[in-house]
Motif scaffolding. Structure first.
Motif, PDB file in Angstrom:
ATOM      1  N   MET A  33     -25.343   5.751 -70.383  1.00  0.00           N
ATOM      2  CA  MET A  33     -26.032   7.036 -70.421  1.00  0.00           C
ATOM      3  C   MET A  33     -27.018   7.121 -71.582  1.00  0.00           C
ATOM      4  O   MET A  33     -28.112   7.656 -71.451  1.00  0.00           O
ATOM      5  N   ALA A  34     -26.617   6.587 -72.745  1.00  0.00           N
ATOM      6  CA  ALA A  34     -27.477   6.692 -73.923  1.00  0.00           C
ATOM      7  C   ALA A  34     -28.794   5.943 -73.736  1.00  0.00           C
ATOM      8  O   ALA A  34     -29.834   6.340 -74.280  1.00  0.00           O
ATOM      9  N   LEU A  35     -28.780   4.875 -72.952  1.00  0.00           N
ATOM     10  CA  LEU A  35     -29.980   4.069 -72.761  1.00  0.00           C
ATOM     11  C   LEU A  35     -30.881   4.604 -71.659  1.00  0.00           C
ATOM     12  O   LEU A  35     -32.102   4.708 -71.832  1.00  0.00           O
ATOM     13  N   PHE A  36     -30.310   4.976 -70.510  1.00  0.00           N
ATOM     14  CA  PHE A  36     -31.118   5.301 -69.331  1.00  0.00           C
ATOM     15  C   PHE A  36     -31.341   6.794 -69.125  1.00  0.00           C
ATOM     16  O   PHE A  36     -32.298   7.182 -68.464  1.00  0.00           O
ATOM     17  N   GLN A  37     -30.473   7.645 -69.636  1.00  0.00           N
ATOM     18  CA  GLN A  37     -30.611   9.067 -69.367  1.00  0.00           C
ATOM     19  C   GLN A  37     -31.912   9.667 -69.913  1.00  0.00           C
ATOM     20  O   GLN A  37     -32.523  10.515 -69.247  1.00  0.00           O
ATOM     21  N   PRO A  38     -32.410   9.251 -71.089  1.00  0.00           N
ATOM     22  CA  PRO A  38     -33.690   9.825 -71.552  1.00  0.00           C
ATOM     23  C   PRO A  38     -34.864   9.564 -70.629  1.00  0.00           C
ATOM     24  O   PRO A  38     -35.877  10.266 -70.706  1.00  0.00           O
ATOM     25  N   VAL A  39     -34.781   8.563 -69.747  1.00  0.00           N
ATOM     26  CA  VAL A  39     -35.879   8.298 -68.812  1.00  0.00           C
ATOM     27  C   VAL A  39     -36.083   9.476 -67.863  1.00  0.00           C
ATOM     28  O   VAL A  39     -37.207   9.764 -67.427  1.00  0.00           O
ATOM     29  N   TYR A  77     -31.353   5.539 -54.593  1.00  0.00           N
ATOM     30  CA  TYR A  77     -31.078   6.541 -55.626  1.00  0.00           C
ATOM     31  C   TYR A  77     -29.697   6.347 -56.226  1.00  0.00           C
ATOM     32  O   TYR A  77     -29.498   6.495 -57.440  1.00  0.00           O
ATOM     33  N   LEU A  78     -28.729   5.998 -55.397  1.00  0.00           N
ATOM     34  CA  LEU A  78     -27.368   5.769 -55.882  1.00  0.00           C
ATOM     35  C   LEU A  78     -27.325   4.594 -56.851  1.00  0.00           C
ATOM     36  O   LEU A  78     -26.612   4.632 -57.861  1.00  0.00           O
ATOM     37  N   GLU A  79     -28.080   3.547 -56.579  1.00  0.00           N
ATOM     38  CA  GLU A  79     -28.117   2.415 -57.485  1.00  0.00           C
ATOM     39  C   GLU A  79     -28.701   2.817 -58.838  1.00  0.00           C
ATOM     40  O   GLU A  79     -28.219   2.376 -59.904  1.00  0.00           O
ATOM     41  N   LEU A  80     -29.737   3.659 -58.821  1.00  0.00           N
ATOM     42  CA  LEU A  80     -30.301   4.133 -60.082  1.00  0.00           C
ATOM     43  C   LEU A  80     -29.289   4.955 -60.873  1.00  0.00           C
ATOM     44  O   LEU A  80     -29.177   4.828 -62.097  1.00  0.00           O
ATOM     45  N   VAL A  81     -28.540   5.795 -60.165  1.00  0.00           N
ATOM     46  CA  VAL A  81     -27.548   6.625 -60.849  1.00  0.00           C
ATOM     47  C   VAL A  81     -26.416   5.777 -61.402  1.00  0.00           C
ATOM     48  O   VAL A  81     -25.877   6.055 -62.483  1.00  0.00           O
TER      49      VAL A  81
END
Length: 255
Positions: A111-117, A100-104
């Motif tokens: 943030m702009a690319l991955f946060q909408p997931v 989970y830490l690696e994903l965060v």
């Protein structure tokens, strides 16, 4: 704060391991005494031969003590297996938390690319988004430590008191408490954790307004070596053009 948590967890693990080893050593010593007791009785009776009937009658008198020692030995084995099972579960939880830490970390890098997931959010400011993600990491760390026993309730309350002093920590819990209730209220430890967090959040809210989070300012961009602003490049081009025209006029006049 983090160093204190790490030291506290290490001391707790060392104490539990010491208790288990002490119990196993005591059971082994008692079993050794029981096995050597017939020979000790022979020496005390000052007899040269071994009367096994007599010793059998004496040993029967120790049957209750032997049963107690055997029960203690089995209890020691059961405790040891329980500790190993708990450690194995802690290792599994640690592996999931590490993933989970690696994903965060990927999310924080862009943030702009991955946060909408993860879904839509009402947090507009990018710095506030990063604070929200970091607060989530802190809360998950506190939950894991409290669940496996390395973070005691007193230490958890101290950690939460500091977290809820600021505006970012309070906003995080207001947004995330519903998901925490849905995911952690299924066990007794989880319900206690949620109760402690709720109490500390309410205490912080009753103490007054939170400390406002400062607005992070980005440092001014430093031009790379060898580059210059556009107006300087334009002036250089014009100066070179003027010098070329003057030189050409001079050469034509000489001809």
């Amino acid at each position: 704060m983090i160093d204190l948590m790490v030291r506290h967890g290490s001391v707790g693990a060392a104490r539990r391991a010491g208790r288990v080893l002490g119990l196993v050593a005591a059971a082994a010593l008692a079993l050794t005494v029981v096995l050597l007791s017939p020979f000790a009785l022979e020496e005390l009776s000052d007899s040269k031969g071994v009367d096994w009937d007599r010793l059998g009658q004496v040993g029967a008198a120790y049957g209750f003590t032997s049963a107690i020692v055997s029960a203690l030995a089995l209890a020691g084995v059961a405790v040891s297996l329980g500790v190993q099972n708990r450690q194995a579960r802690a290792d599994q939880v640690q592996g999931i938390r590490s993933y989970y830490l690696e994903l965060v970390r990927l999310e924080l890098d862009d943030m702009a690319l991955f946060q909408p997931v993860w879904g839509d959010t009402d947090i507009v400011d990018p710095h506030e988004r990063k604070r929200h993600v970091y607060a989530d990491l802190m809360m998950n760390y506190a939950w894991m430590g409290f669940e496996i026993g390395t973070i005691r309730e007193s230490l958890l309350r101290d950690m939460l008191a500091g977290m809820f002093t600021g505006e970012a920590g309070r906003r995080y819990w207001i947004r995330a408490h519903a998901s925490w209730i849905a995911s952690s209220s299924g066990s007794r430890v989880g319900r206690r954790f949620l109760a402690v967090v709720g109490e500390e959040h309410a205490r912080a809210a009753a103490s007054g307004p939170p400390t406002r989070s400062p607005i992070a300012s980005r440092p001014p961009a430093v031009p790379a070596v060898g580059t210059s602003p556009a107006w300087r490049a334009s002036v250089g081009v014009l100066a070179g053009l003027g010098a070329g025209l003057a030189l050409g006029s001079l050469l034509r006049s000489r001809r």
